[in-house]
Motif scaffolding. Structure first.
Motif, PDB file in Angstrom:
ATOM      1  N   ASN A   9       0.893  -1.309   0.171  1.00 33.21           N
ATOM      2  CA  ASN A   9      -0.163  -0.006   0.054  1.00 33.21           C
ATOM      3  C   ASN A   9       0.839   1.258   0.028  1.00 33.21           C
ATOM      4  O   ASN A   9       0.345   2.235  -0.594  1.00 33.21           O
ATOM      5  CB  ASN A   9      -0.940   0.041   0.995  1.00 33.21           C
ATOM      6  N   GLU A  10       1.953   1.191   0.480  1.00 35.74           N
ATOM      7  CA  GLU A  10       2.884   2.333   0.723  1.00 35.74           C
ATOM      8  C   GLU A  10       3.511   2.823  -0.680  1.00 35.74           C
ATOM      9  O   GLU A  10       3.737   3.828  -0.944  1.00 35.74           O
ATOM     10  CB  GLU A  10       4.111   2.013   1.866  1.00 35.74           C
ATOM     11  N   ILE A  11       3.566   1.907  -1.605  1.00 30.40           N
ATOM     12  CA  ILE A  11       4.137   1.918  -2.860  1.00 30.40           C
ATOM     13  C   ILE A  11       2.978   2.117  -3.927  1.00 30.40           C
ATOM     14  O   ILE A  11       3.431   2.252  -5.066  1.00 30.40           O
ATOM     15  CB  ILE A  11       5.029   0.903  -3.437  1.00 30.40           C
ATOM     16  N   GLY A  12       1.830   2.427  -3.280  1.00 32.64           N
ATOM     17  CA  GLY A  12       0.823   2.781  -4.180  1.00 32.64           C
ATOM     18  C   GLY A  12      -0.235   1.717  -4.819  1.00 32.64           C
ATOM     19  O   GLY A  12      -1.320   2.074  -5.191  1.00 32.64           O
ATOM     20  N   CYS A  13      -0.098   0.570  -4.212  1.00 37.68           N
ATOM     21  CA  CYS A  13      -1.130  -0.432  -4.278  1.00 37.68           C
ATOM     22  C   CYS A  13      -2.307  -0.272  -3.636  1.00 37.68           C
ATOM     23  O   CYS A  13      -2.365  -0.007  -2.508  1.00 37.68           O
ATOM     24  CB  CYS A  13      -0.588  -2.044  -4.100  1.00 37.68           C
ATOM     25  N   ASP A  14      -3.380  -0.435  -4.048  1.00 36.44           N
ATOM     26  CA  ASP A  14      -4.598  -0.252  -3.261  1.00 36.44           C
ATOM     27  C   ASP A  14      -5.423  -1.422  -2.843  1.00 36.44           C
ATOM     28  O   ASP A  14      -6.177  -2.030  -3.469  1.00 36.44           O
ATOM     29  CB  ASP A  14      -5.784   0.588  -4.378  1.00 36.44           C
TER      30      ASP A  14
END
Length: 359
Positions: free
Chosen positions: A54-59
C-alpha cells in the motif's frame, strides 16, 4: 532472504489474480497459496507485506465482514472496460478464431479469476465464417507498422475469392509492391492505405487477405505525390470521405435530405457540416466525399429521403444504379402481376359458373 523478497511480490500477484471485493483472500488463504510455491511465512509477516504494498501505491483493502481478508480494490482496467475490449476482439472479423480466444484469455487476466468467470458466461465468440483464417495477421500488422515508421516499401501476395465457370469457389493470388501509409479499421475490416508503384493514386487493401509480406529496402513514395496530404497523412479525414473504403474522385457533394435524416447526416459527416432548411420538410447540406460505387450504395439505402443535387456525375450514378436494379426485377414483377391477373380471372370464372348452376 530470497524467499522473503519474493514473498511480497507473490502476495501482490495472488491478490491481483484471485481477489476482488466479493472474494477477499484471508491471511490463511495467502499462507496456503504461498506454501504451494514453496514459501513459508508467519501470519504477522503478511500484514507487513500488505502495508508495504500500500505504501508504494497498491490499493489493497482490508475487510472484516462477511469474511476477514484482503482484496485488490483498484486495477488498471475496470470490468466494463475489459468487457468492451473483449466484445471488440470477439466481433473483429480480421482476427482468426484461434487468436480471438487467445486475446480474450489474456484480457481476462486483467480482472480476478472470479470476475473473469462472470464475463465468460456473457460473451459469445462467433467462430464461423465471419472470422478470417489468416494466422499471419499479427506478423503482417507488425511488419506493416514497421514499414510505415521506416518509410519503406512492402511486397506481399494478395488473395481474392472468386467463382469459376463450373460454379466452384476458388482463390486468385497477385503479388503487390506498394508504399504503405496507414492502417485503418473500418466496417469490421482492417485496411492498408497504400500506393501501387504502377499508379499515381491511393488504394485500400484488406490486411487479412495478405500473406508472405516482406519489408523492402526501397524507400516509400511520399504520400504527398499521390494524395492531397502534404506534411502528415490524415487518417481521420481520409476515412470520413470514403464509403465502404471505396476509392474515387474527391469533390464537394450537395444533398437534399428529409428532415428526419438530420441525425444520420451529422453522425456520418460530423457535427460541423452546414444544414440549410428548405421548404417542404427538407434540408440541404454540402460535404466533402469520394464519388464511388460505395457512396452510391450508401445513398440508396435512404431511398427517396436523399437526393443528390450536385455533382451531376454522382446524381447520374445513383440514377443508373436505380435503373439497373429496377430492370432486374421488372420482368419478375410483370410476370407476378400477370399470374395474379390470370389466377383472379380463373377464380372469377369458376365463381360465375357456380352462381349460374345455383340459379
Amino acid at each position: 532472504m530470497q524467499n522473503s523478497k519474493l514473498k511480497t511480490l507473490f502476495i501482490y500477484k495472488l491478490l491481483e489474480k484471485y481477489s476482488d471485493d466479493e472474494h477477499p483472500l484471508s491471511t490463511t488463504d495467502l499462507i496456503n497459496l504461498l506454501a504451494e510455491k514453496g514459501i513459508k511465512c508467519e501470519r504477522k509477516s503478511i500484514y507487513a507485506d500488505i502495508t508495504a504494498l500500500n505504501e508504494i501505491g497498491c490499493d489493497i483493502i482490508t475487510v472484516t465482514s462477511p469474511k476477514r481478508g484482503f482484496f485488490m480494490a483498484t486495477r488498471t482496467f475496470e470490468i466494463p472496460e475489459v468487457m468492451l475490449l473483449i466484445d471488440a476482439v470477439s466481433s473483429a472479423g480480421f482476427i482468426t478464431p484461434k487468436k480471438t480466444q487467445s486475446l480474450i484469455d489474456k484480457l481476462e487476466t486483467l480482472v480476478s479469476v472470479e470476475q473473469a468467470k462472470t464475463m465468460e458466461s456473457q460473451v459469445y465468440v462467433d467462430t464461423n465464417s465471419a472470422k478470417c483464417d489468416n494466422e499471419e495477421i499479427y506478423i503482417i500488422i507488425d511488419h506493416l507498422n514497421s514499414a510505415i515508421t521506416q518509410s519503406k516499401k512492402v511486397k506481399f501476395v494478395y488473395k481474392r475469392r472468386s467463382i469459376d465457370v463450373q460454379n466452384k469457389k476458388k482463390h486468385t493470388e497477385k503479388t503487390f509492391t506498394v508504399s504503405p501509409y496507414a492502417l485503418i479499421w473500418k466496417d469490421d475490416h482492417y485496411y492498408l492505405v497504400c500506393n501501387n508503384e504502377k499508379y499515381d493514386n491511393l488504394m485500400n487493401l484488406r490486411i487479412d487477405r495478405m500473406k508472405k509480406l516482406e519489408i523492402l529496402d526501397s524507400p516509400s513514395r511520399h504520400f504527398s505525390e499521390v494524395s492531397p496530404y502534404k506534411d502528415k497523412f490524415d487518417e481521420q479525414d481520409y476515412v470520413s470521405k470514403r464509403f465502404n473504403m471505396f476509392s474515387g474522385e474527391e469533390c464537394k457533394v450537395t444533398l437534399k435530405c428529409d428532415l428526419k435524416l438530420q441525425e444520420e447526416m451529422l453522425d456520418r459527416f460530423g457535427k460541423n457540416i452546414p444544414l440549410t432548411a428548405l421548404e417542404g420538410n427538407h434540408f440541404e447540406t454540402t460535404v466533402n466525399a469520394t464519388v464511388s460505387d460505395g457512396f452510391v450504395s450508401w445513398l440508396m439505402q435512404y431511398g427517396d429521403g436523399v437526393e443528390v443535387t450536385s455533382p451531376q456525375k454522382l446524381a447520374k450514378m445513383v440514377r443508373d444504379k436505380a435503373k439497373s436494379i429496377y430492370n432486374i426485377y421488372k420482368g419478375k414483377l410483370y410476370a407476378g402481376i400477370s399470374r395474379d391477373i390470370a389466377y383472379t380471372t380463373i377464380i372469377s370464372s369458376n365463381l360465375a359458373g357456380v352462381a349460374n348452376e345455383a340459379t
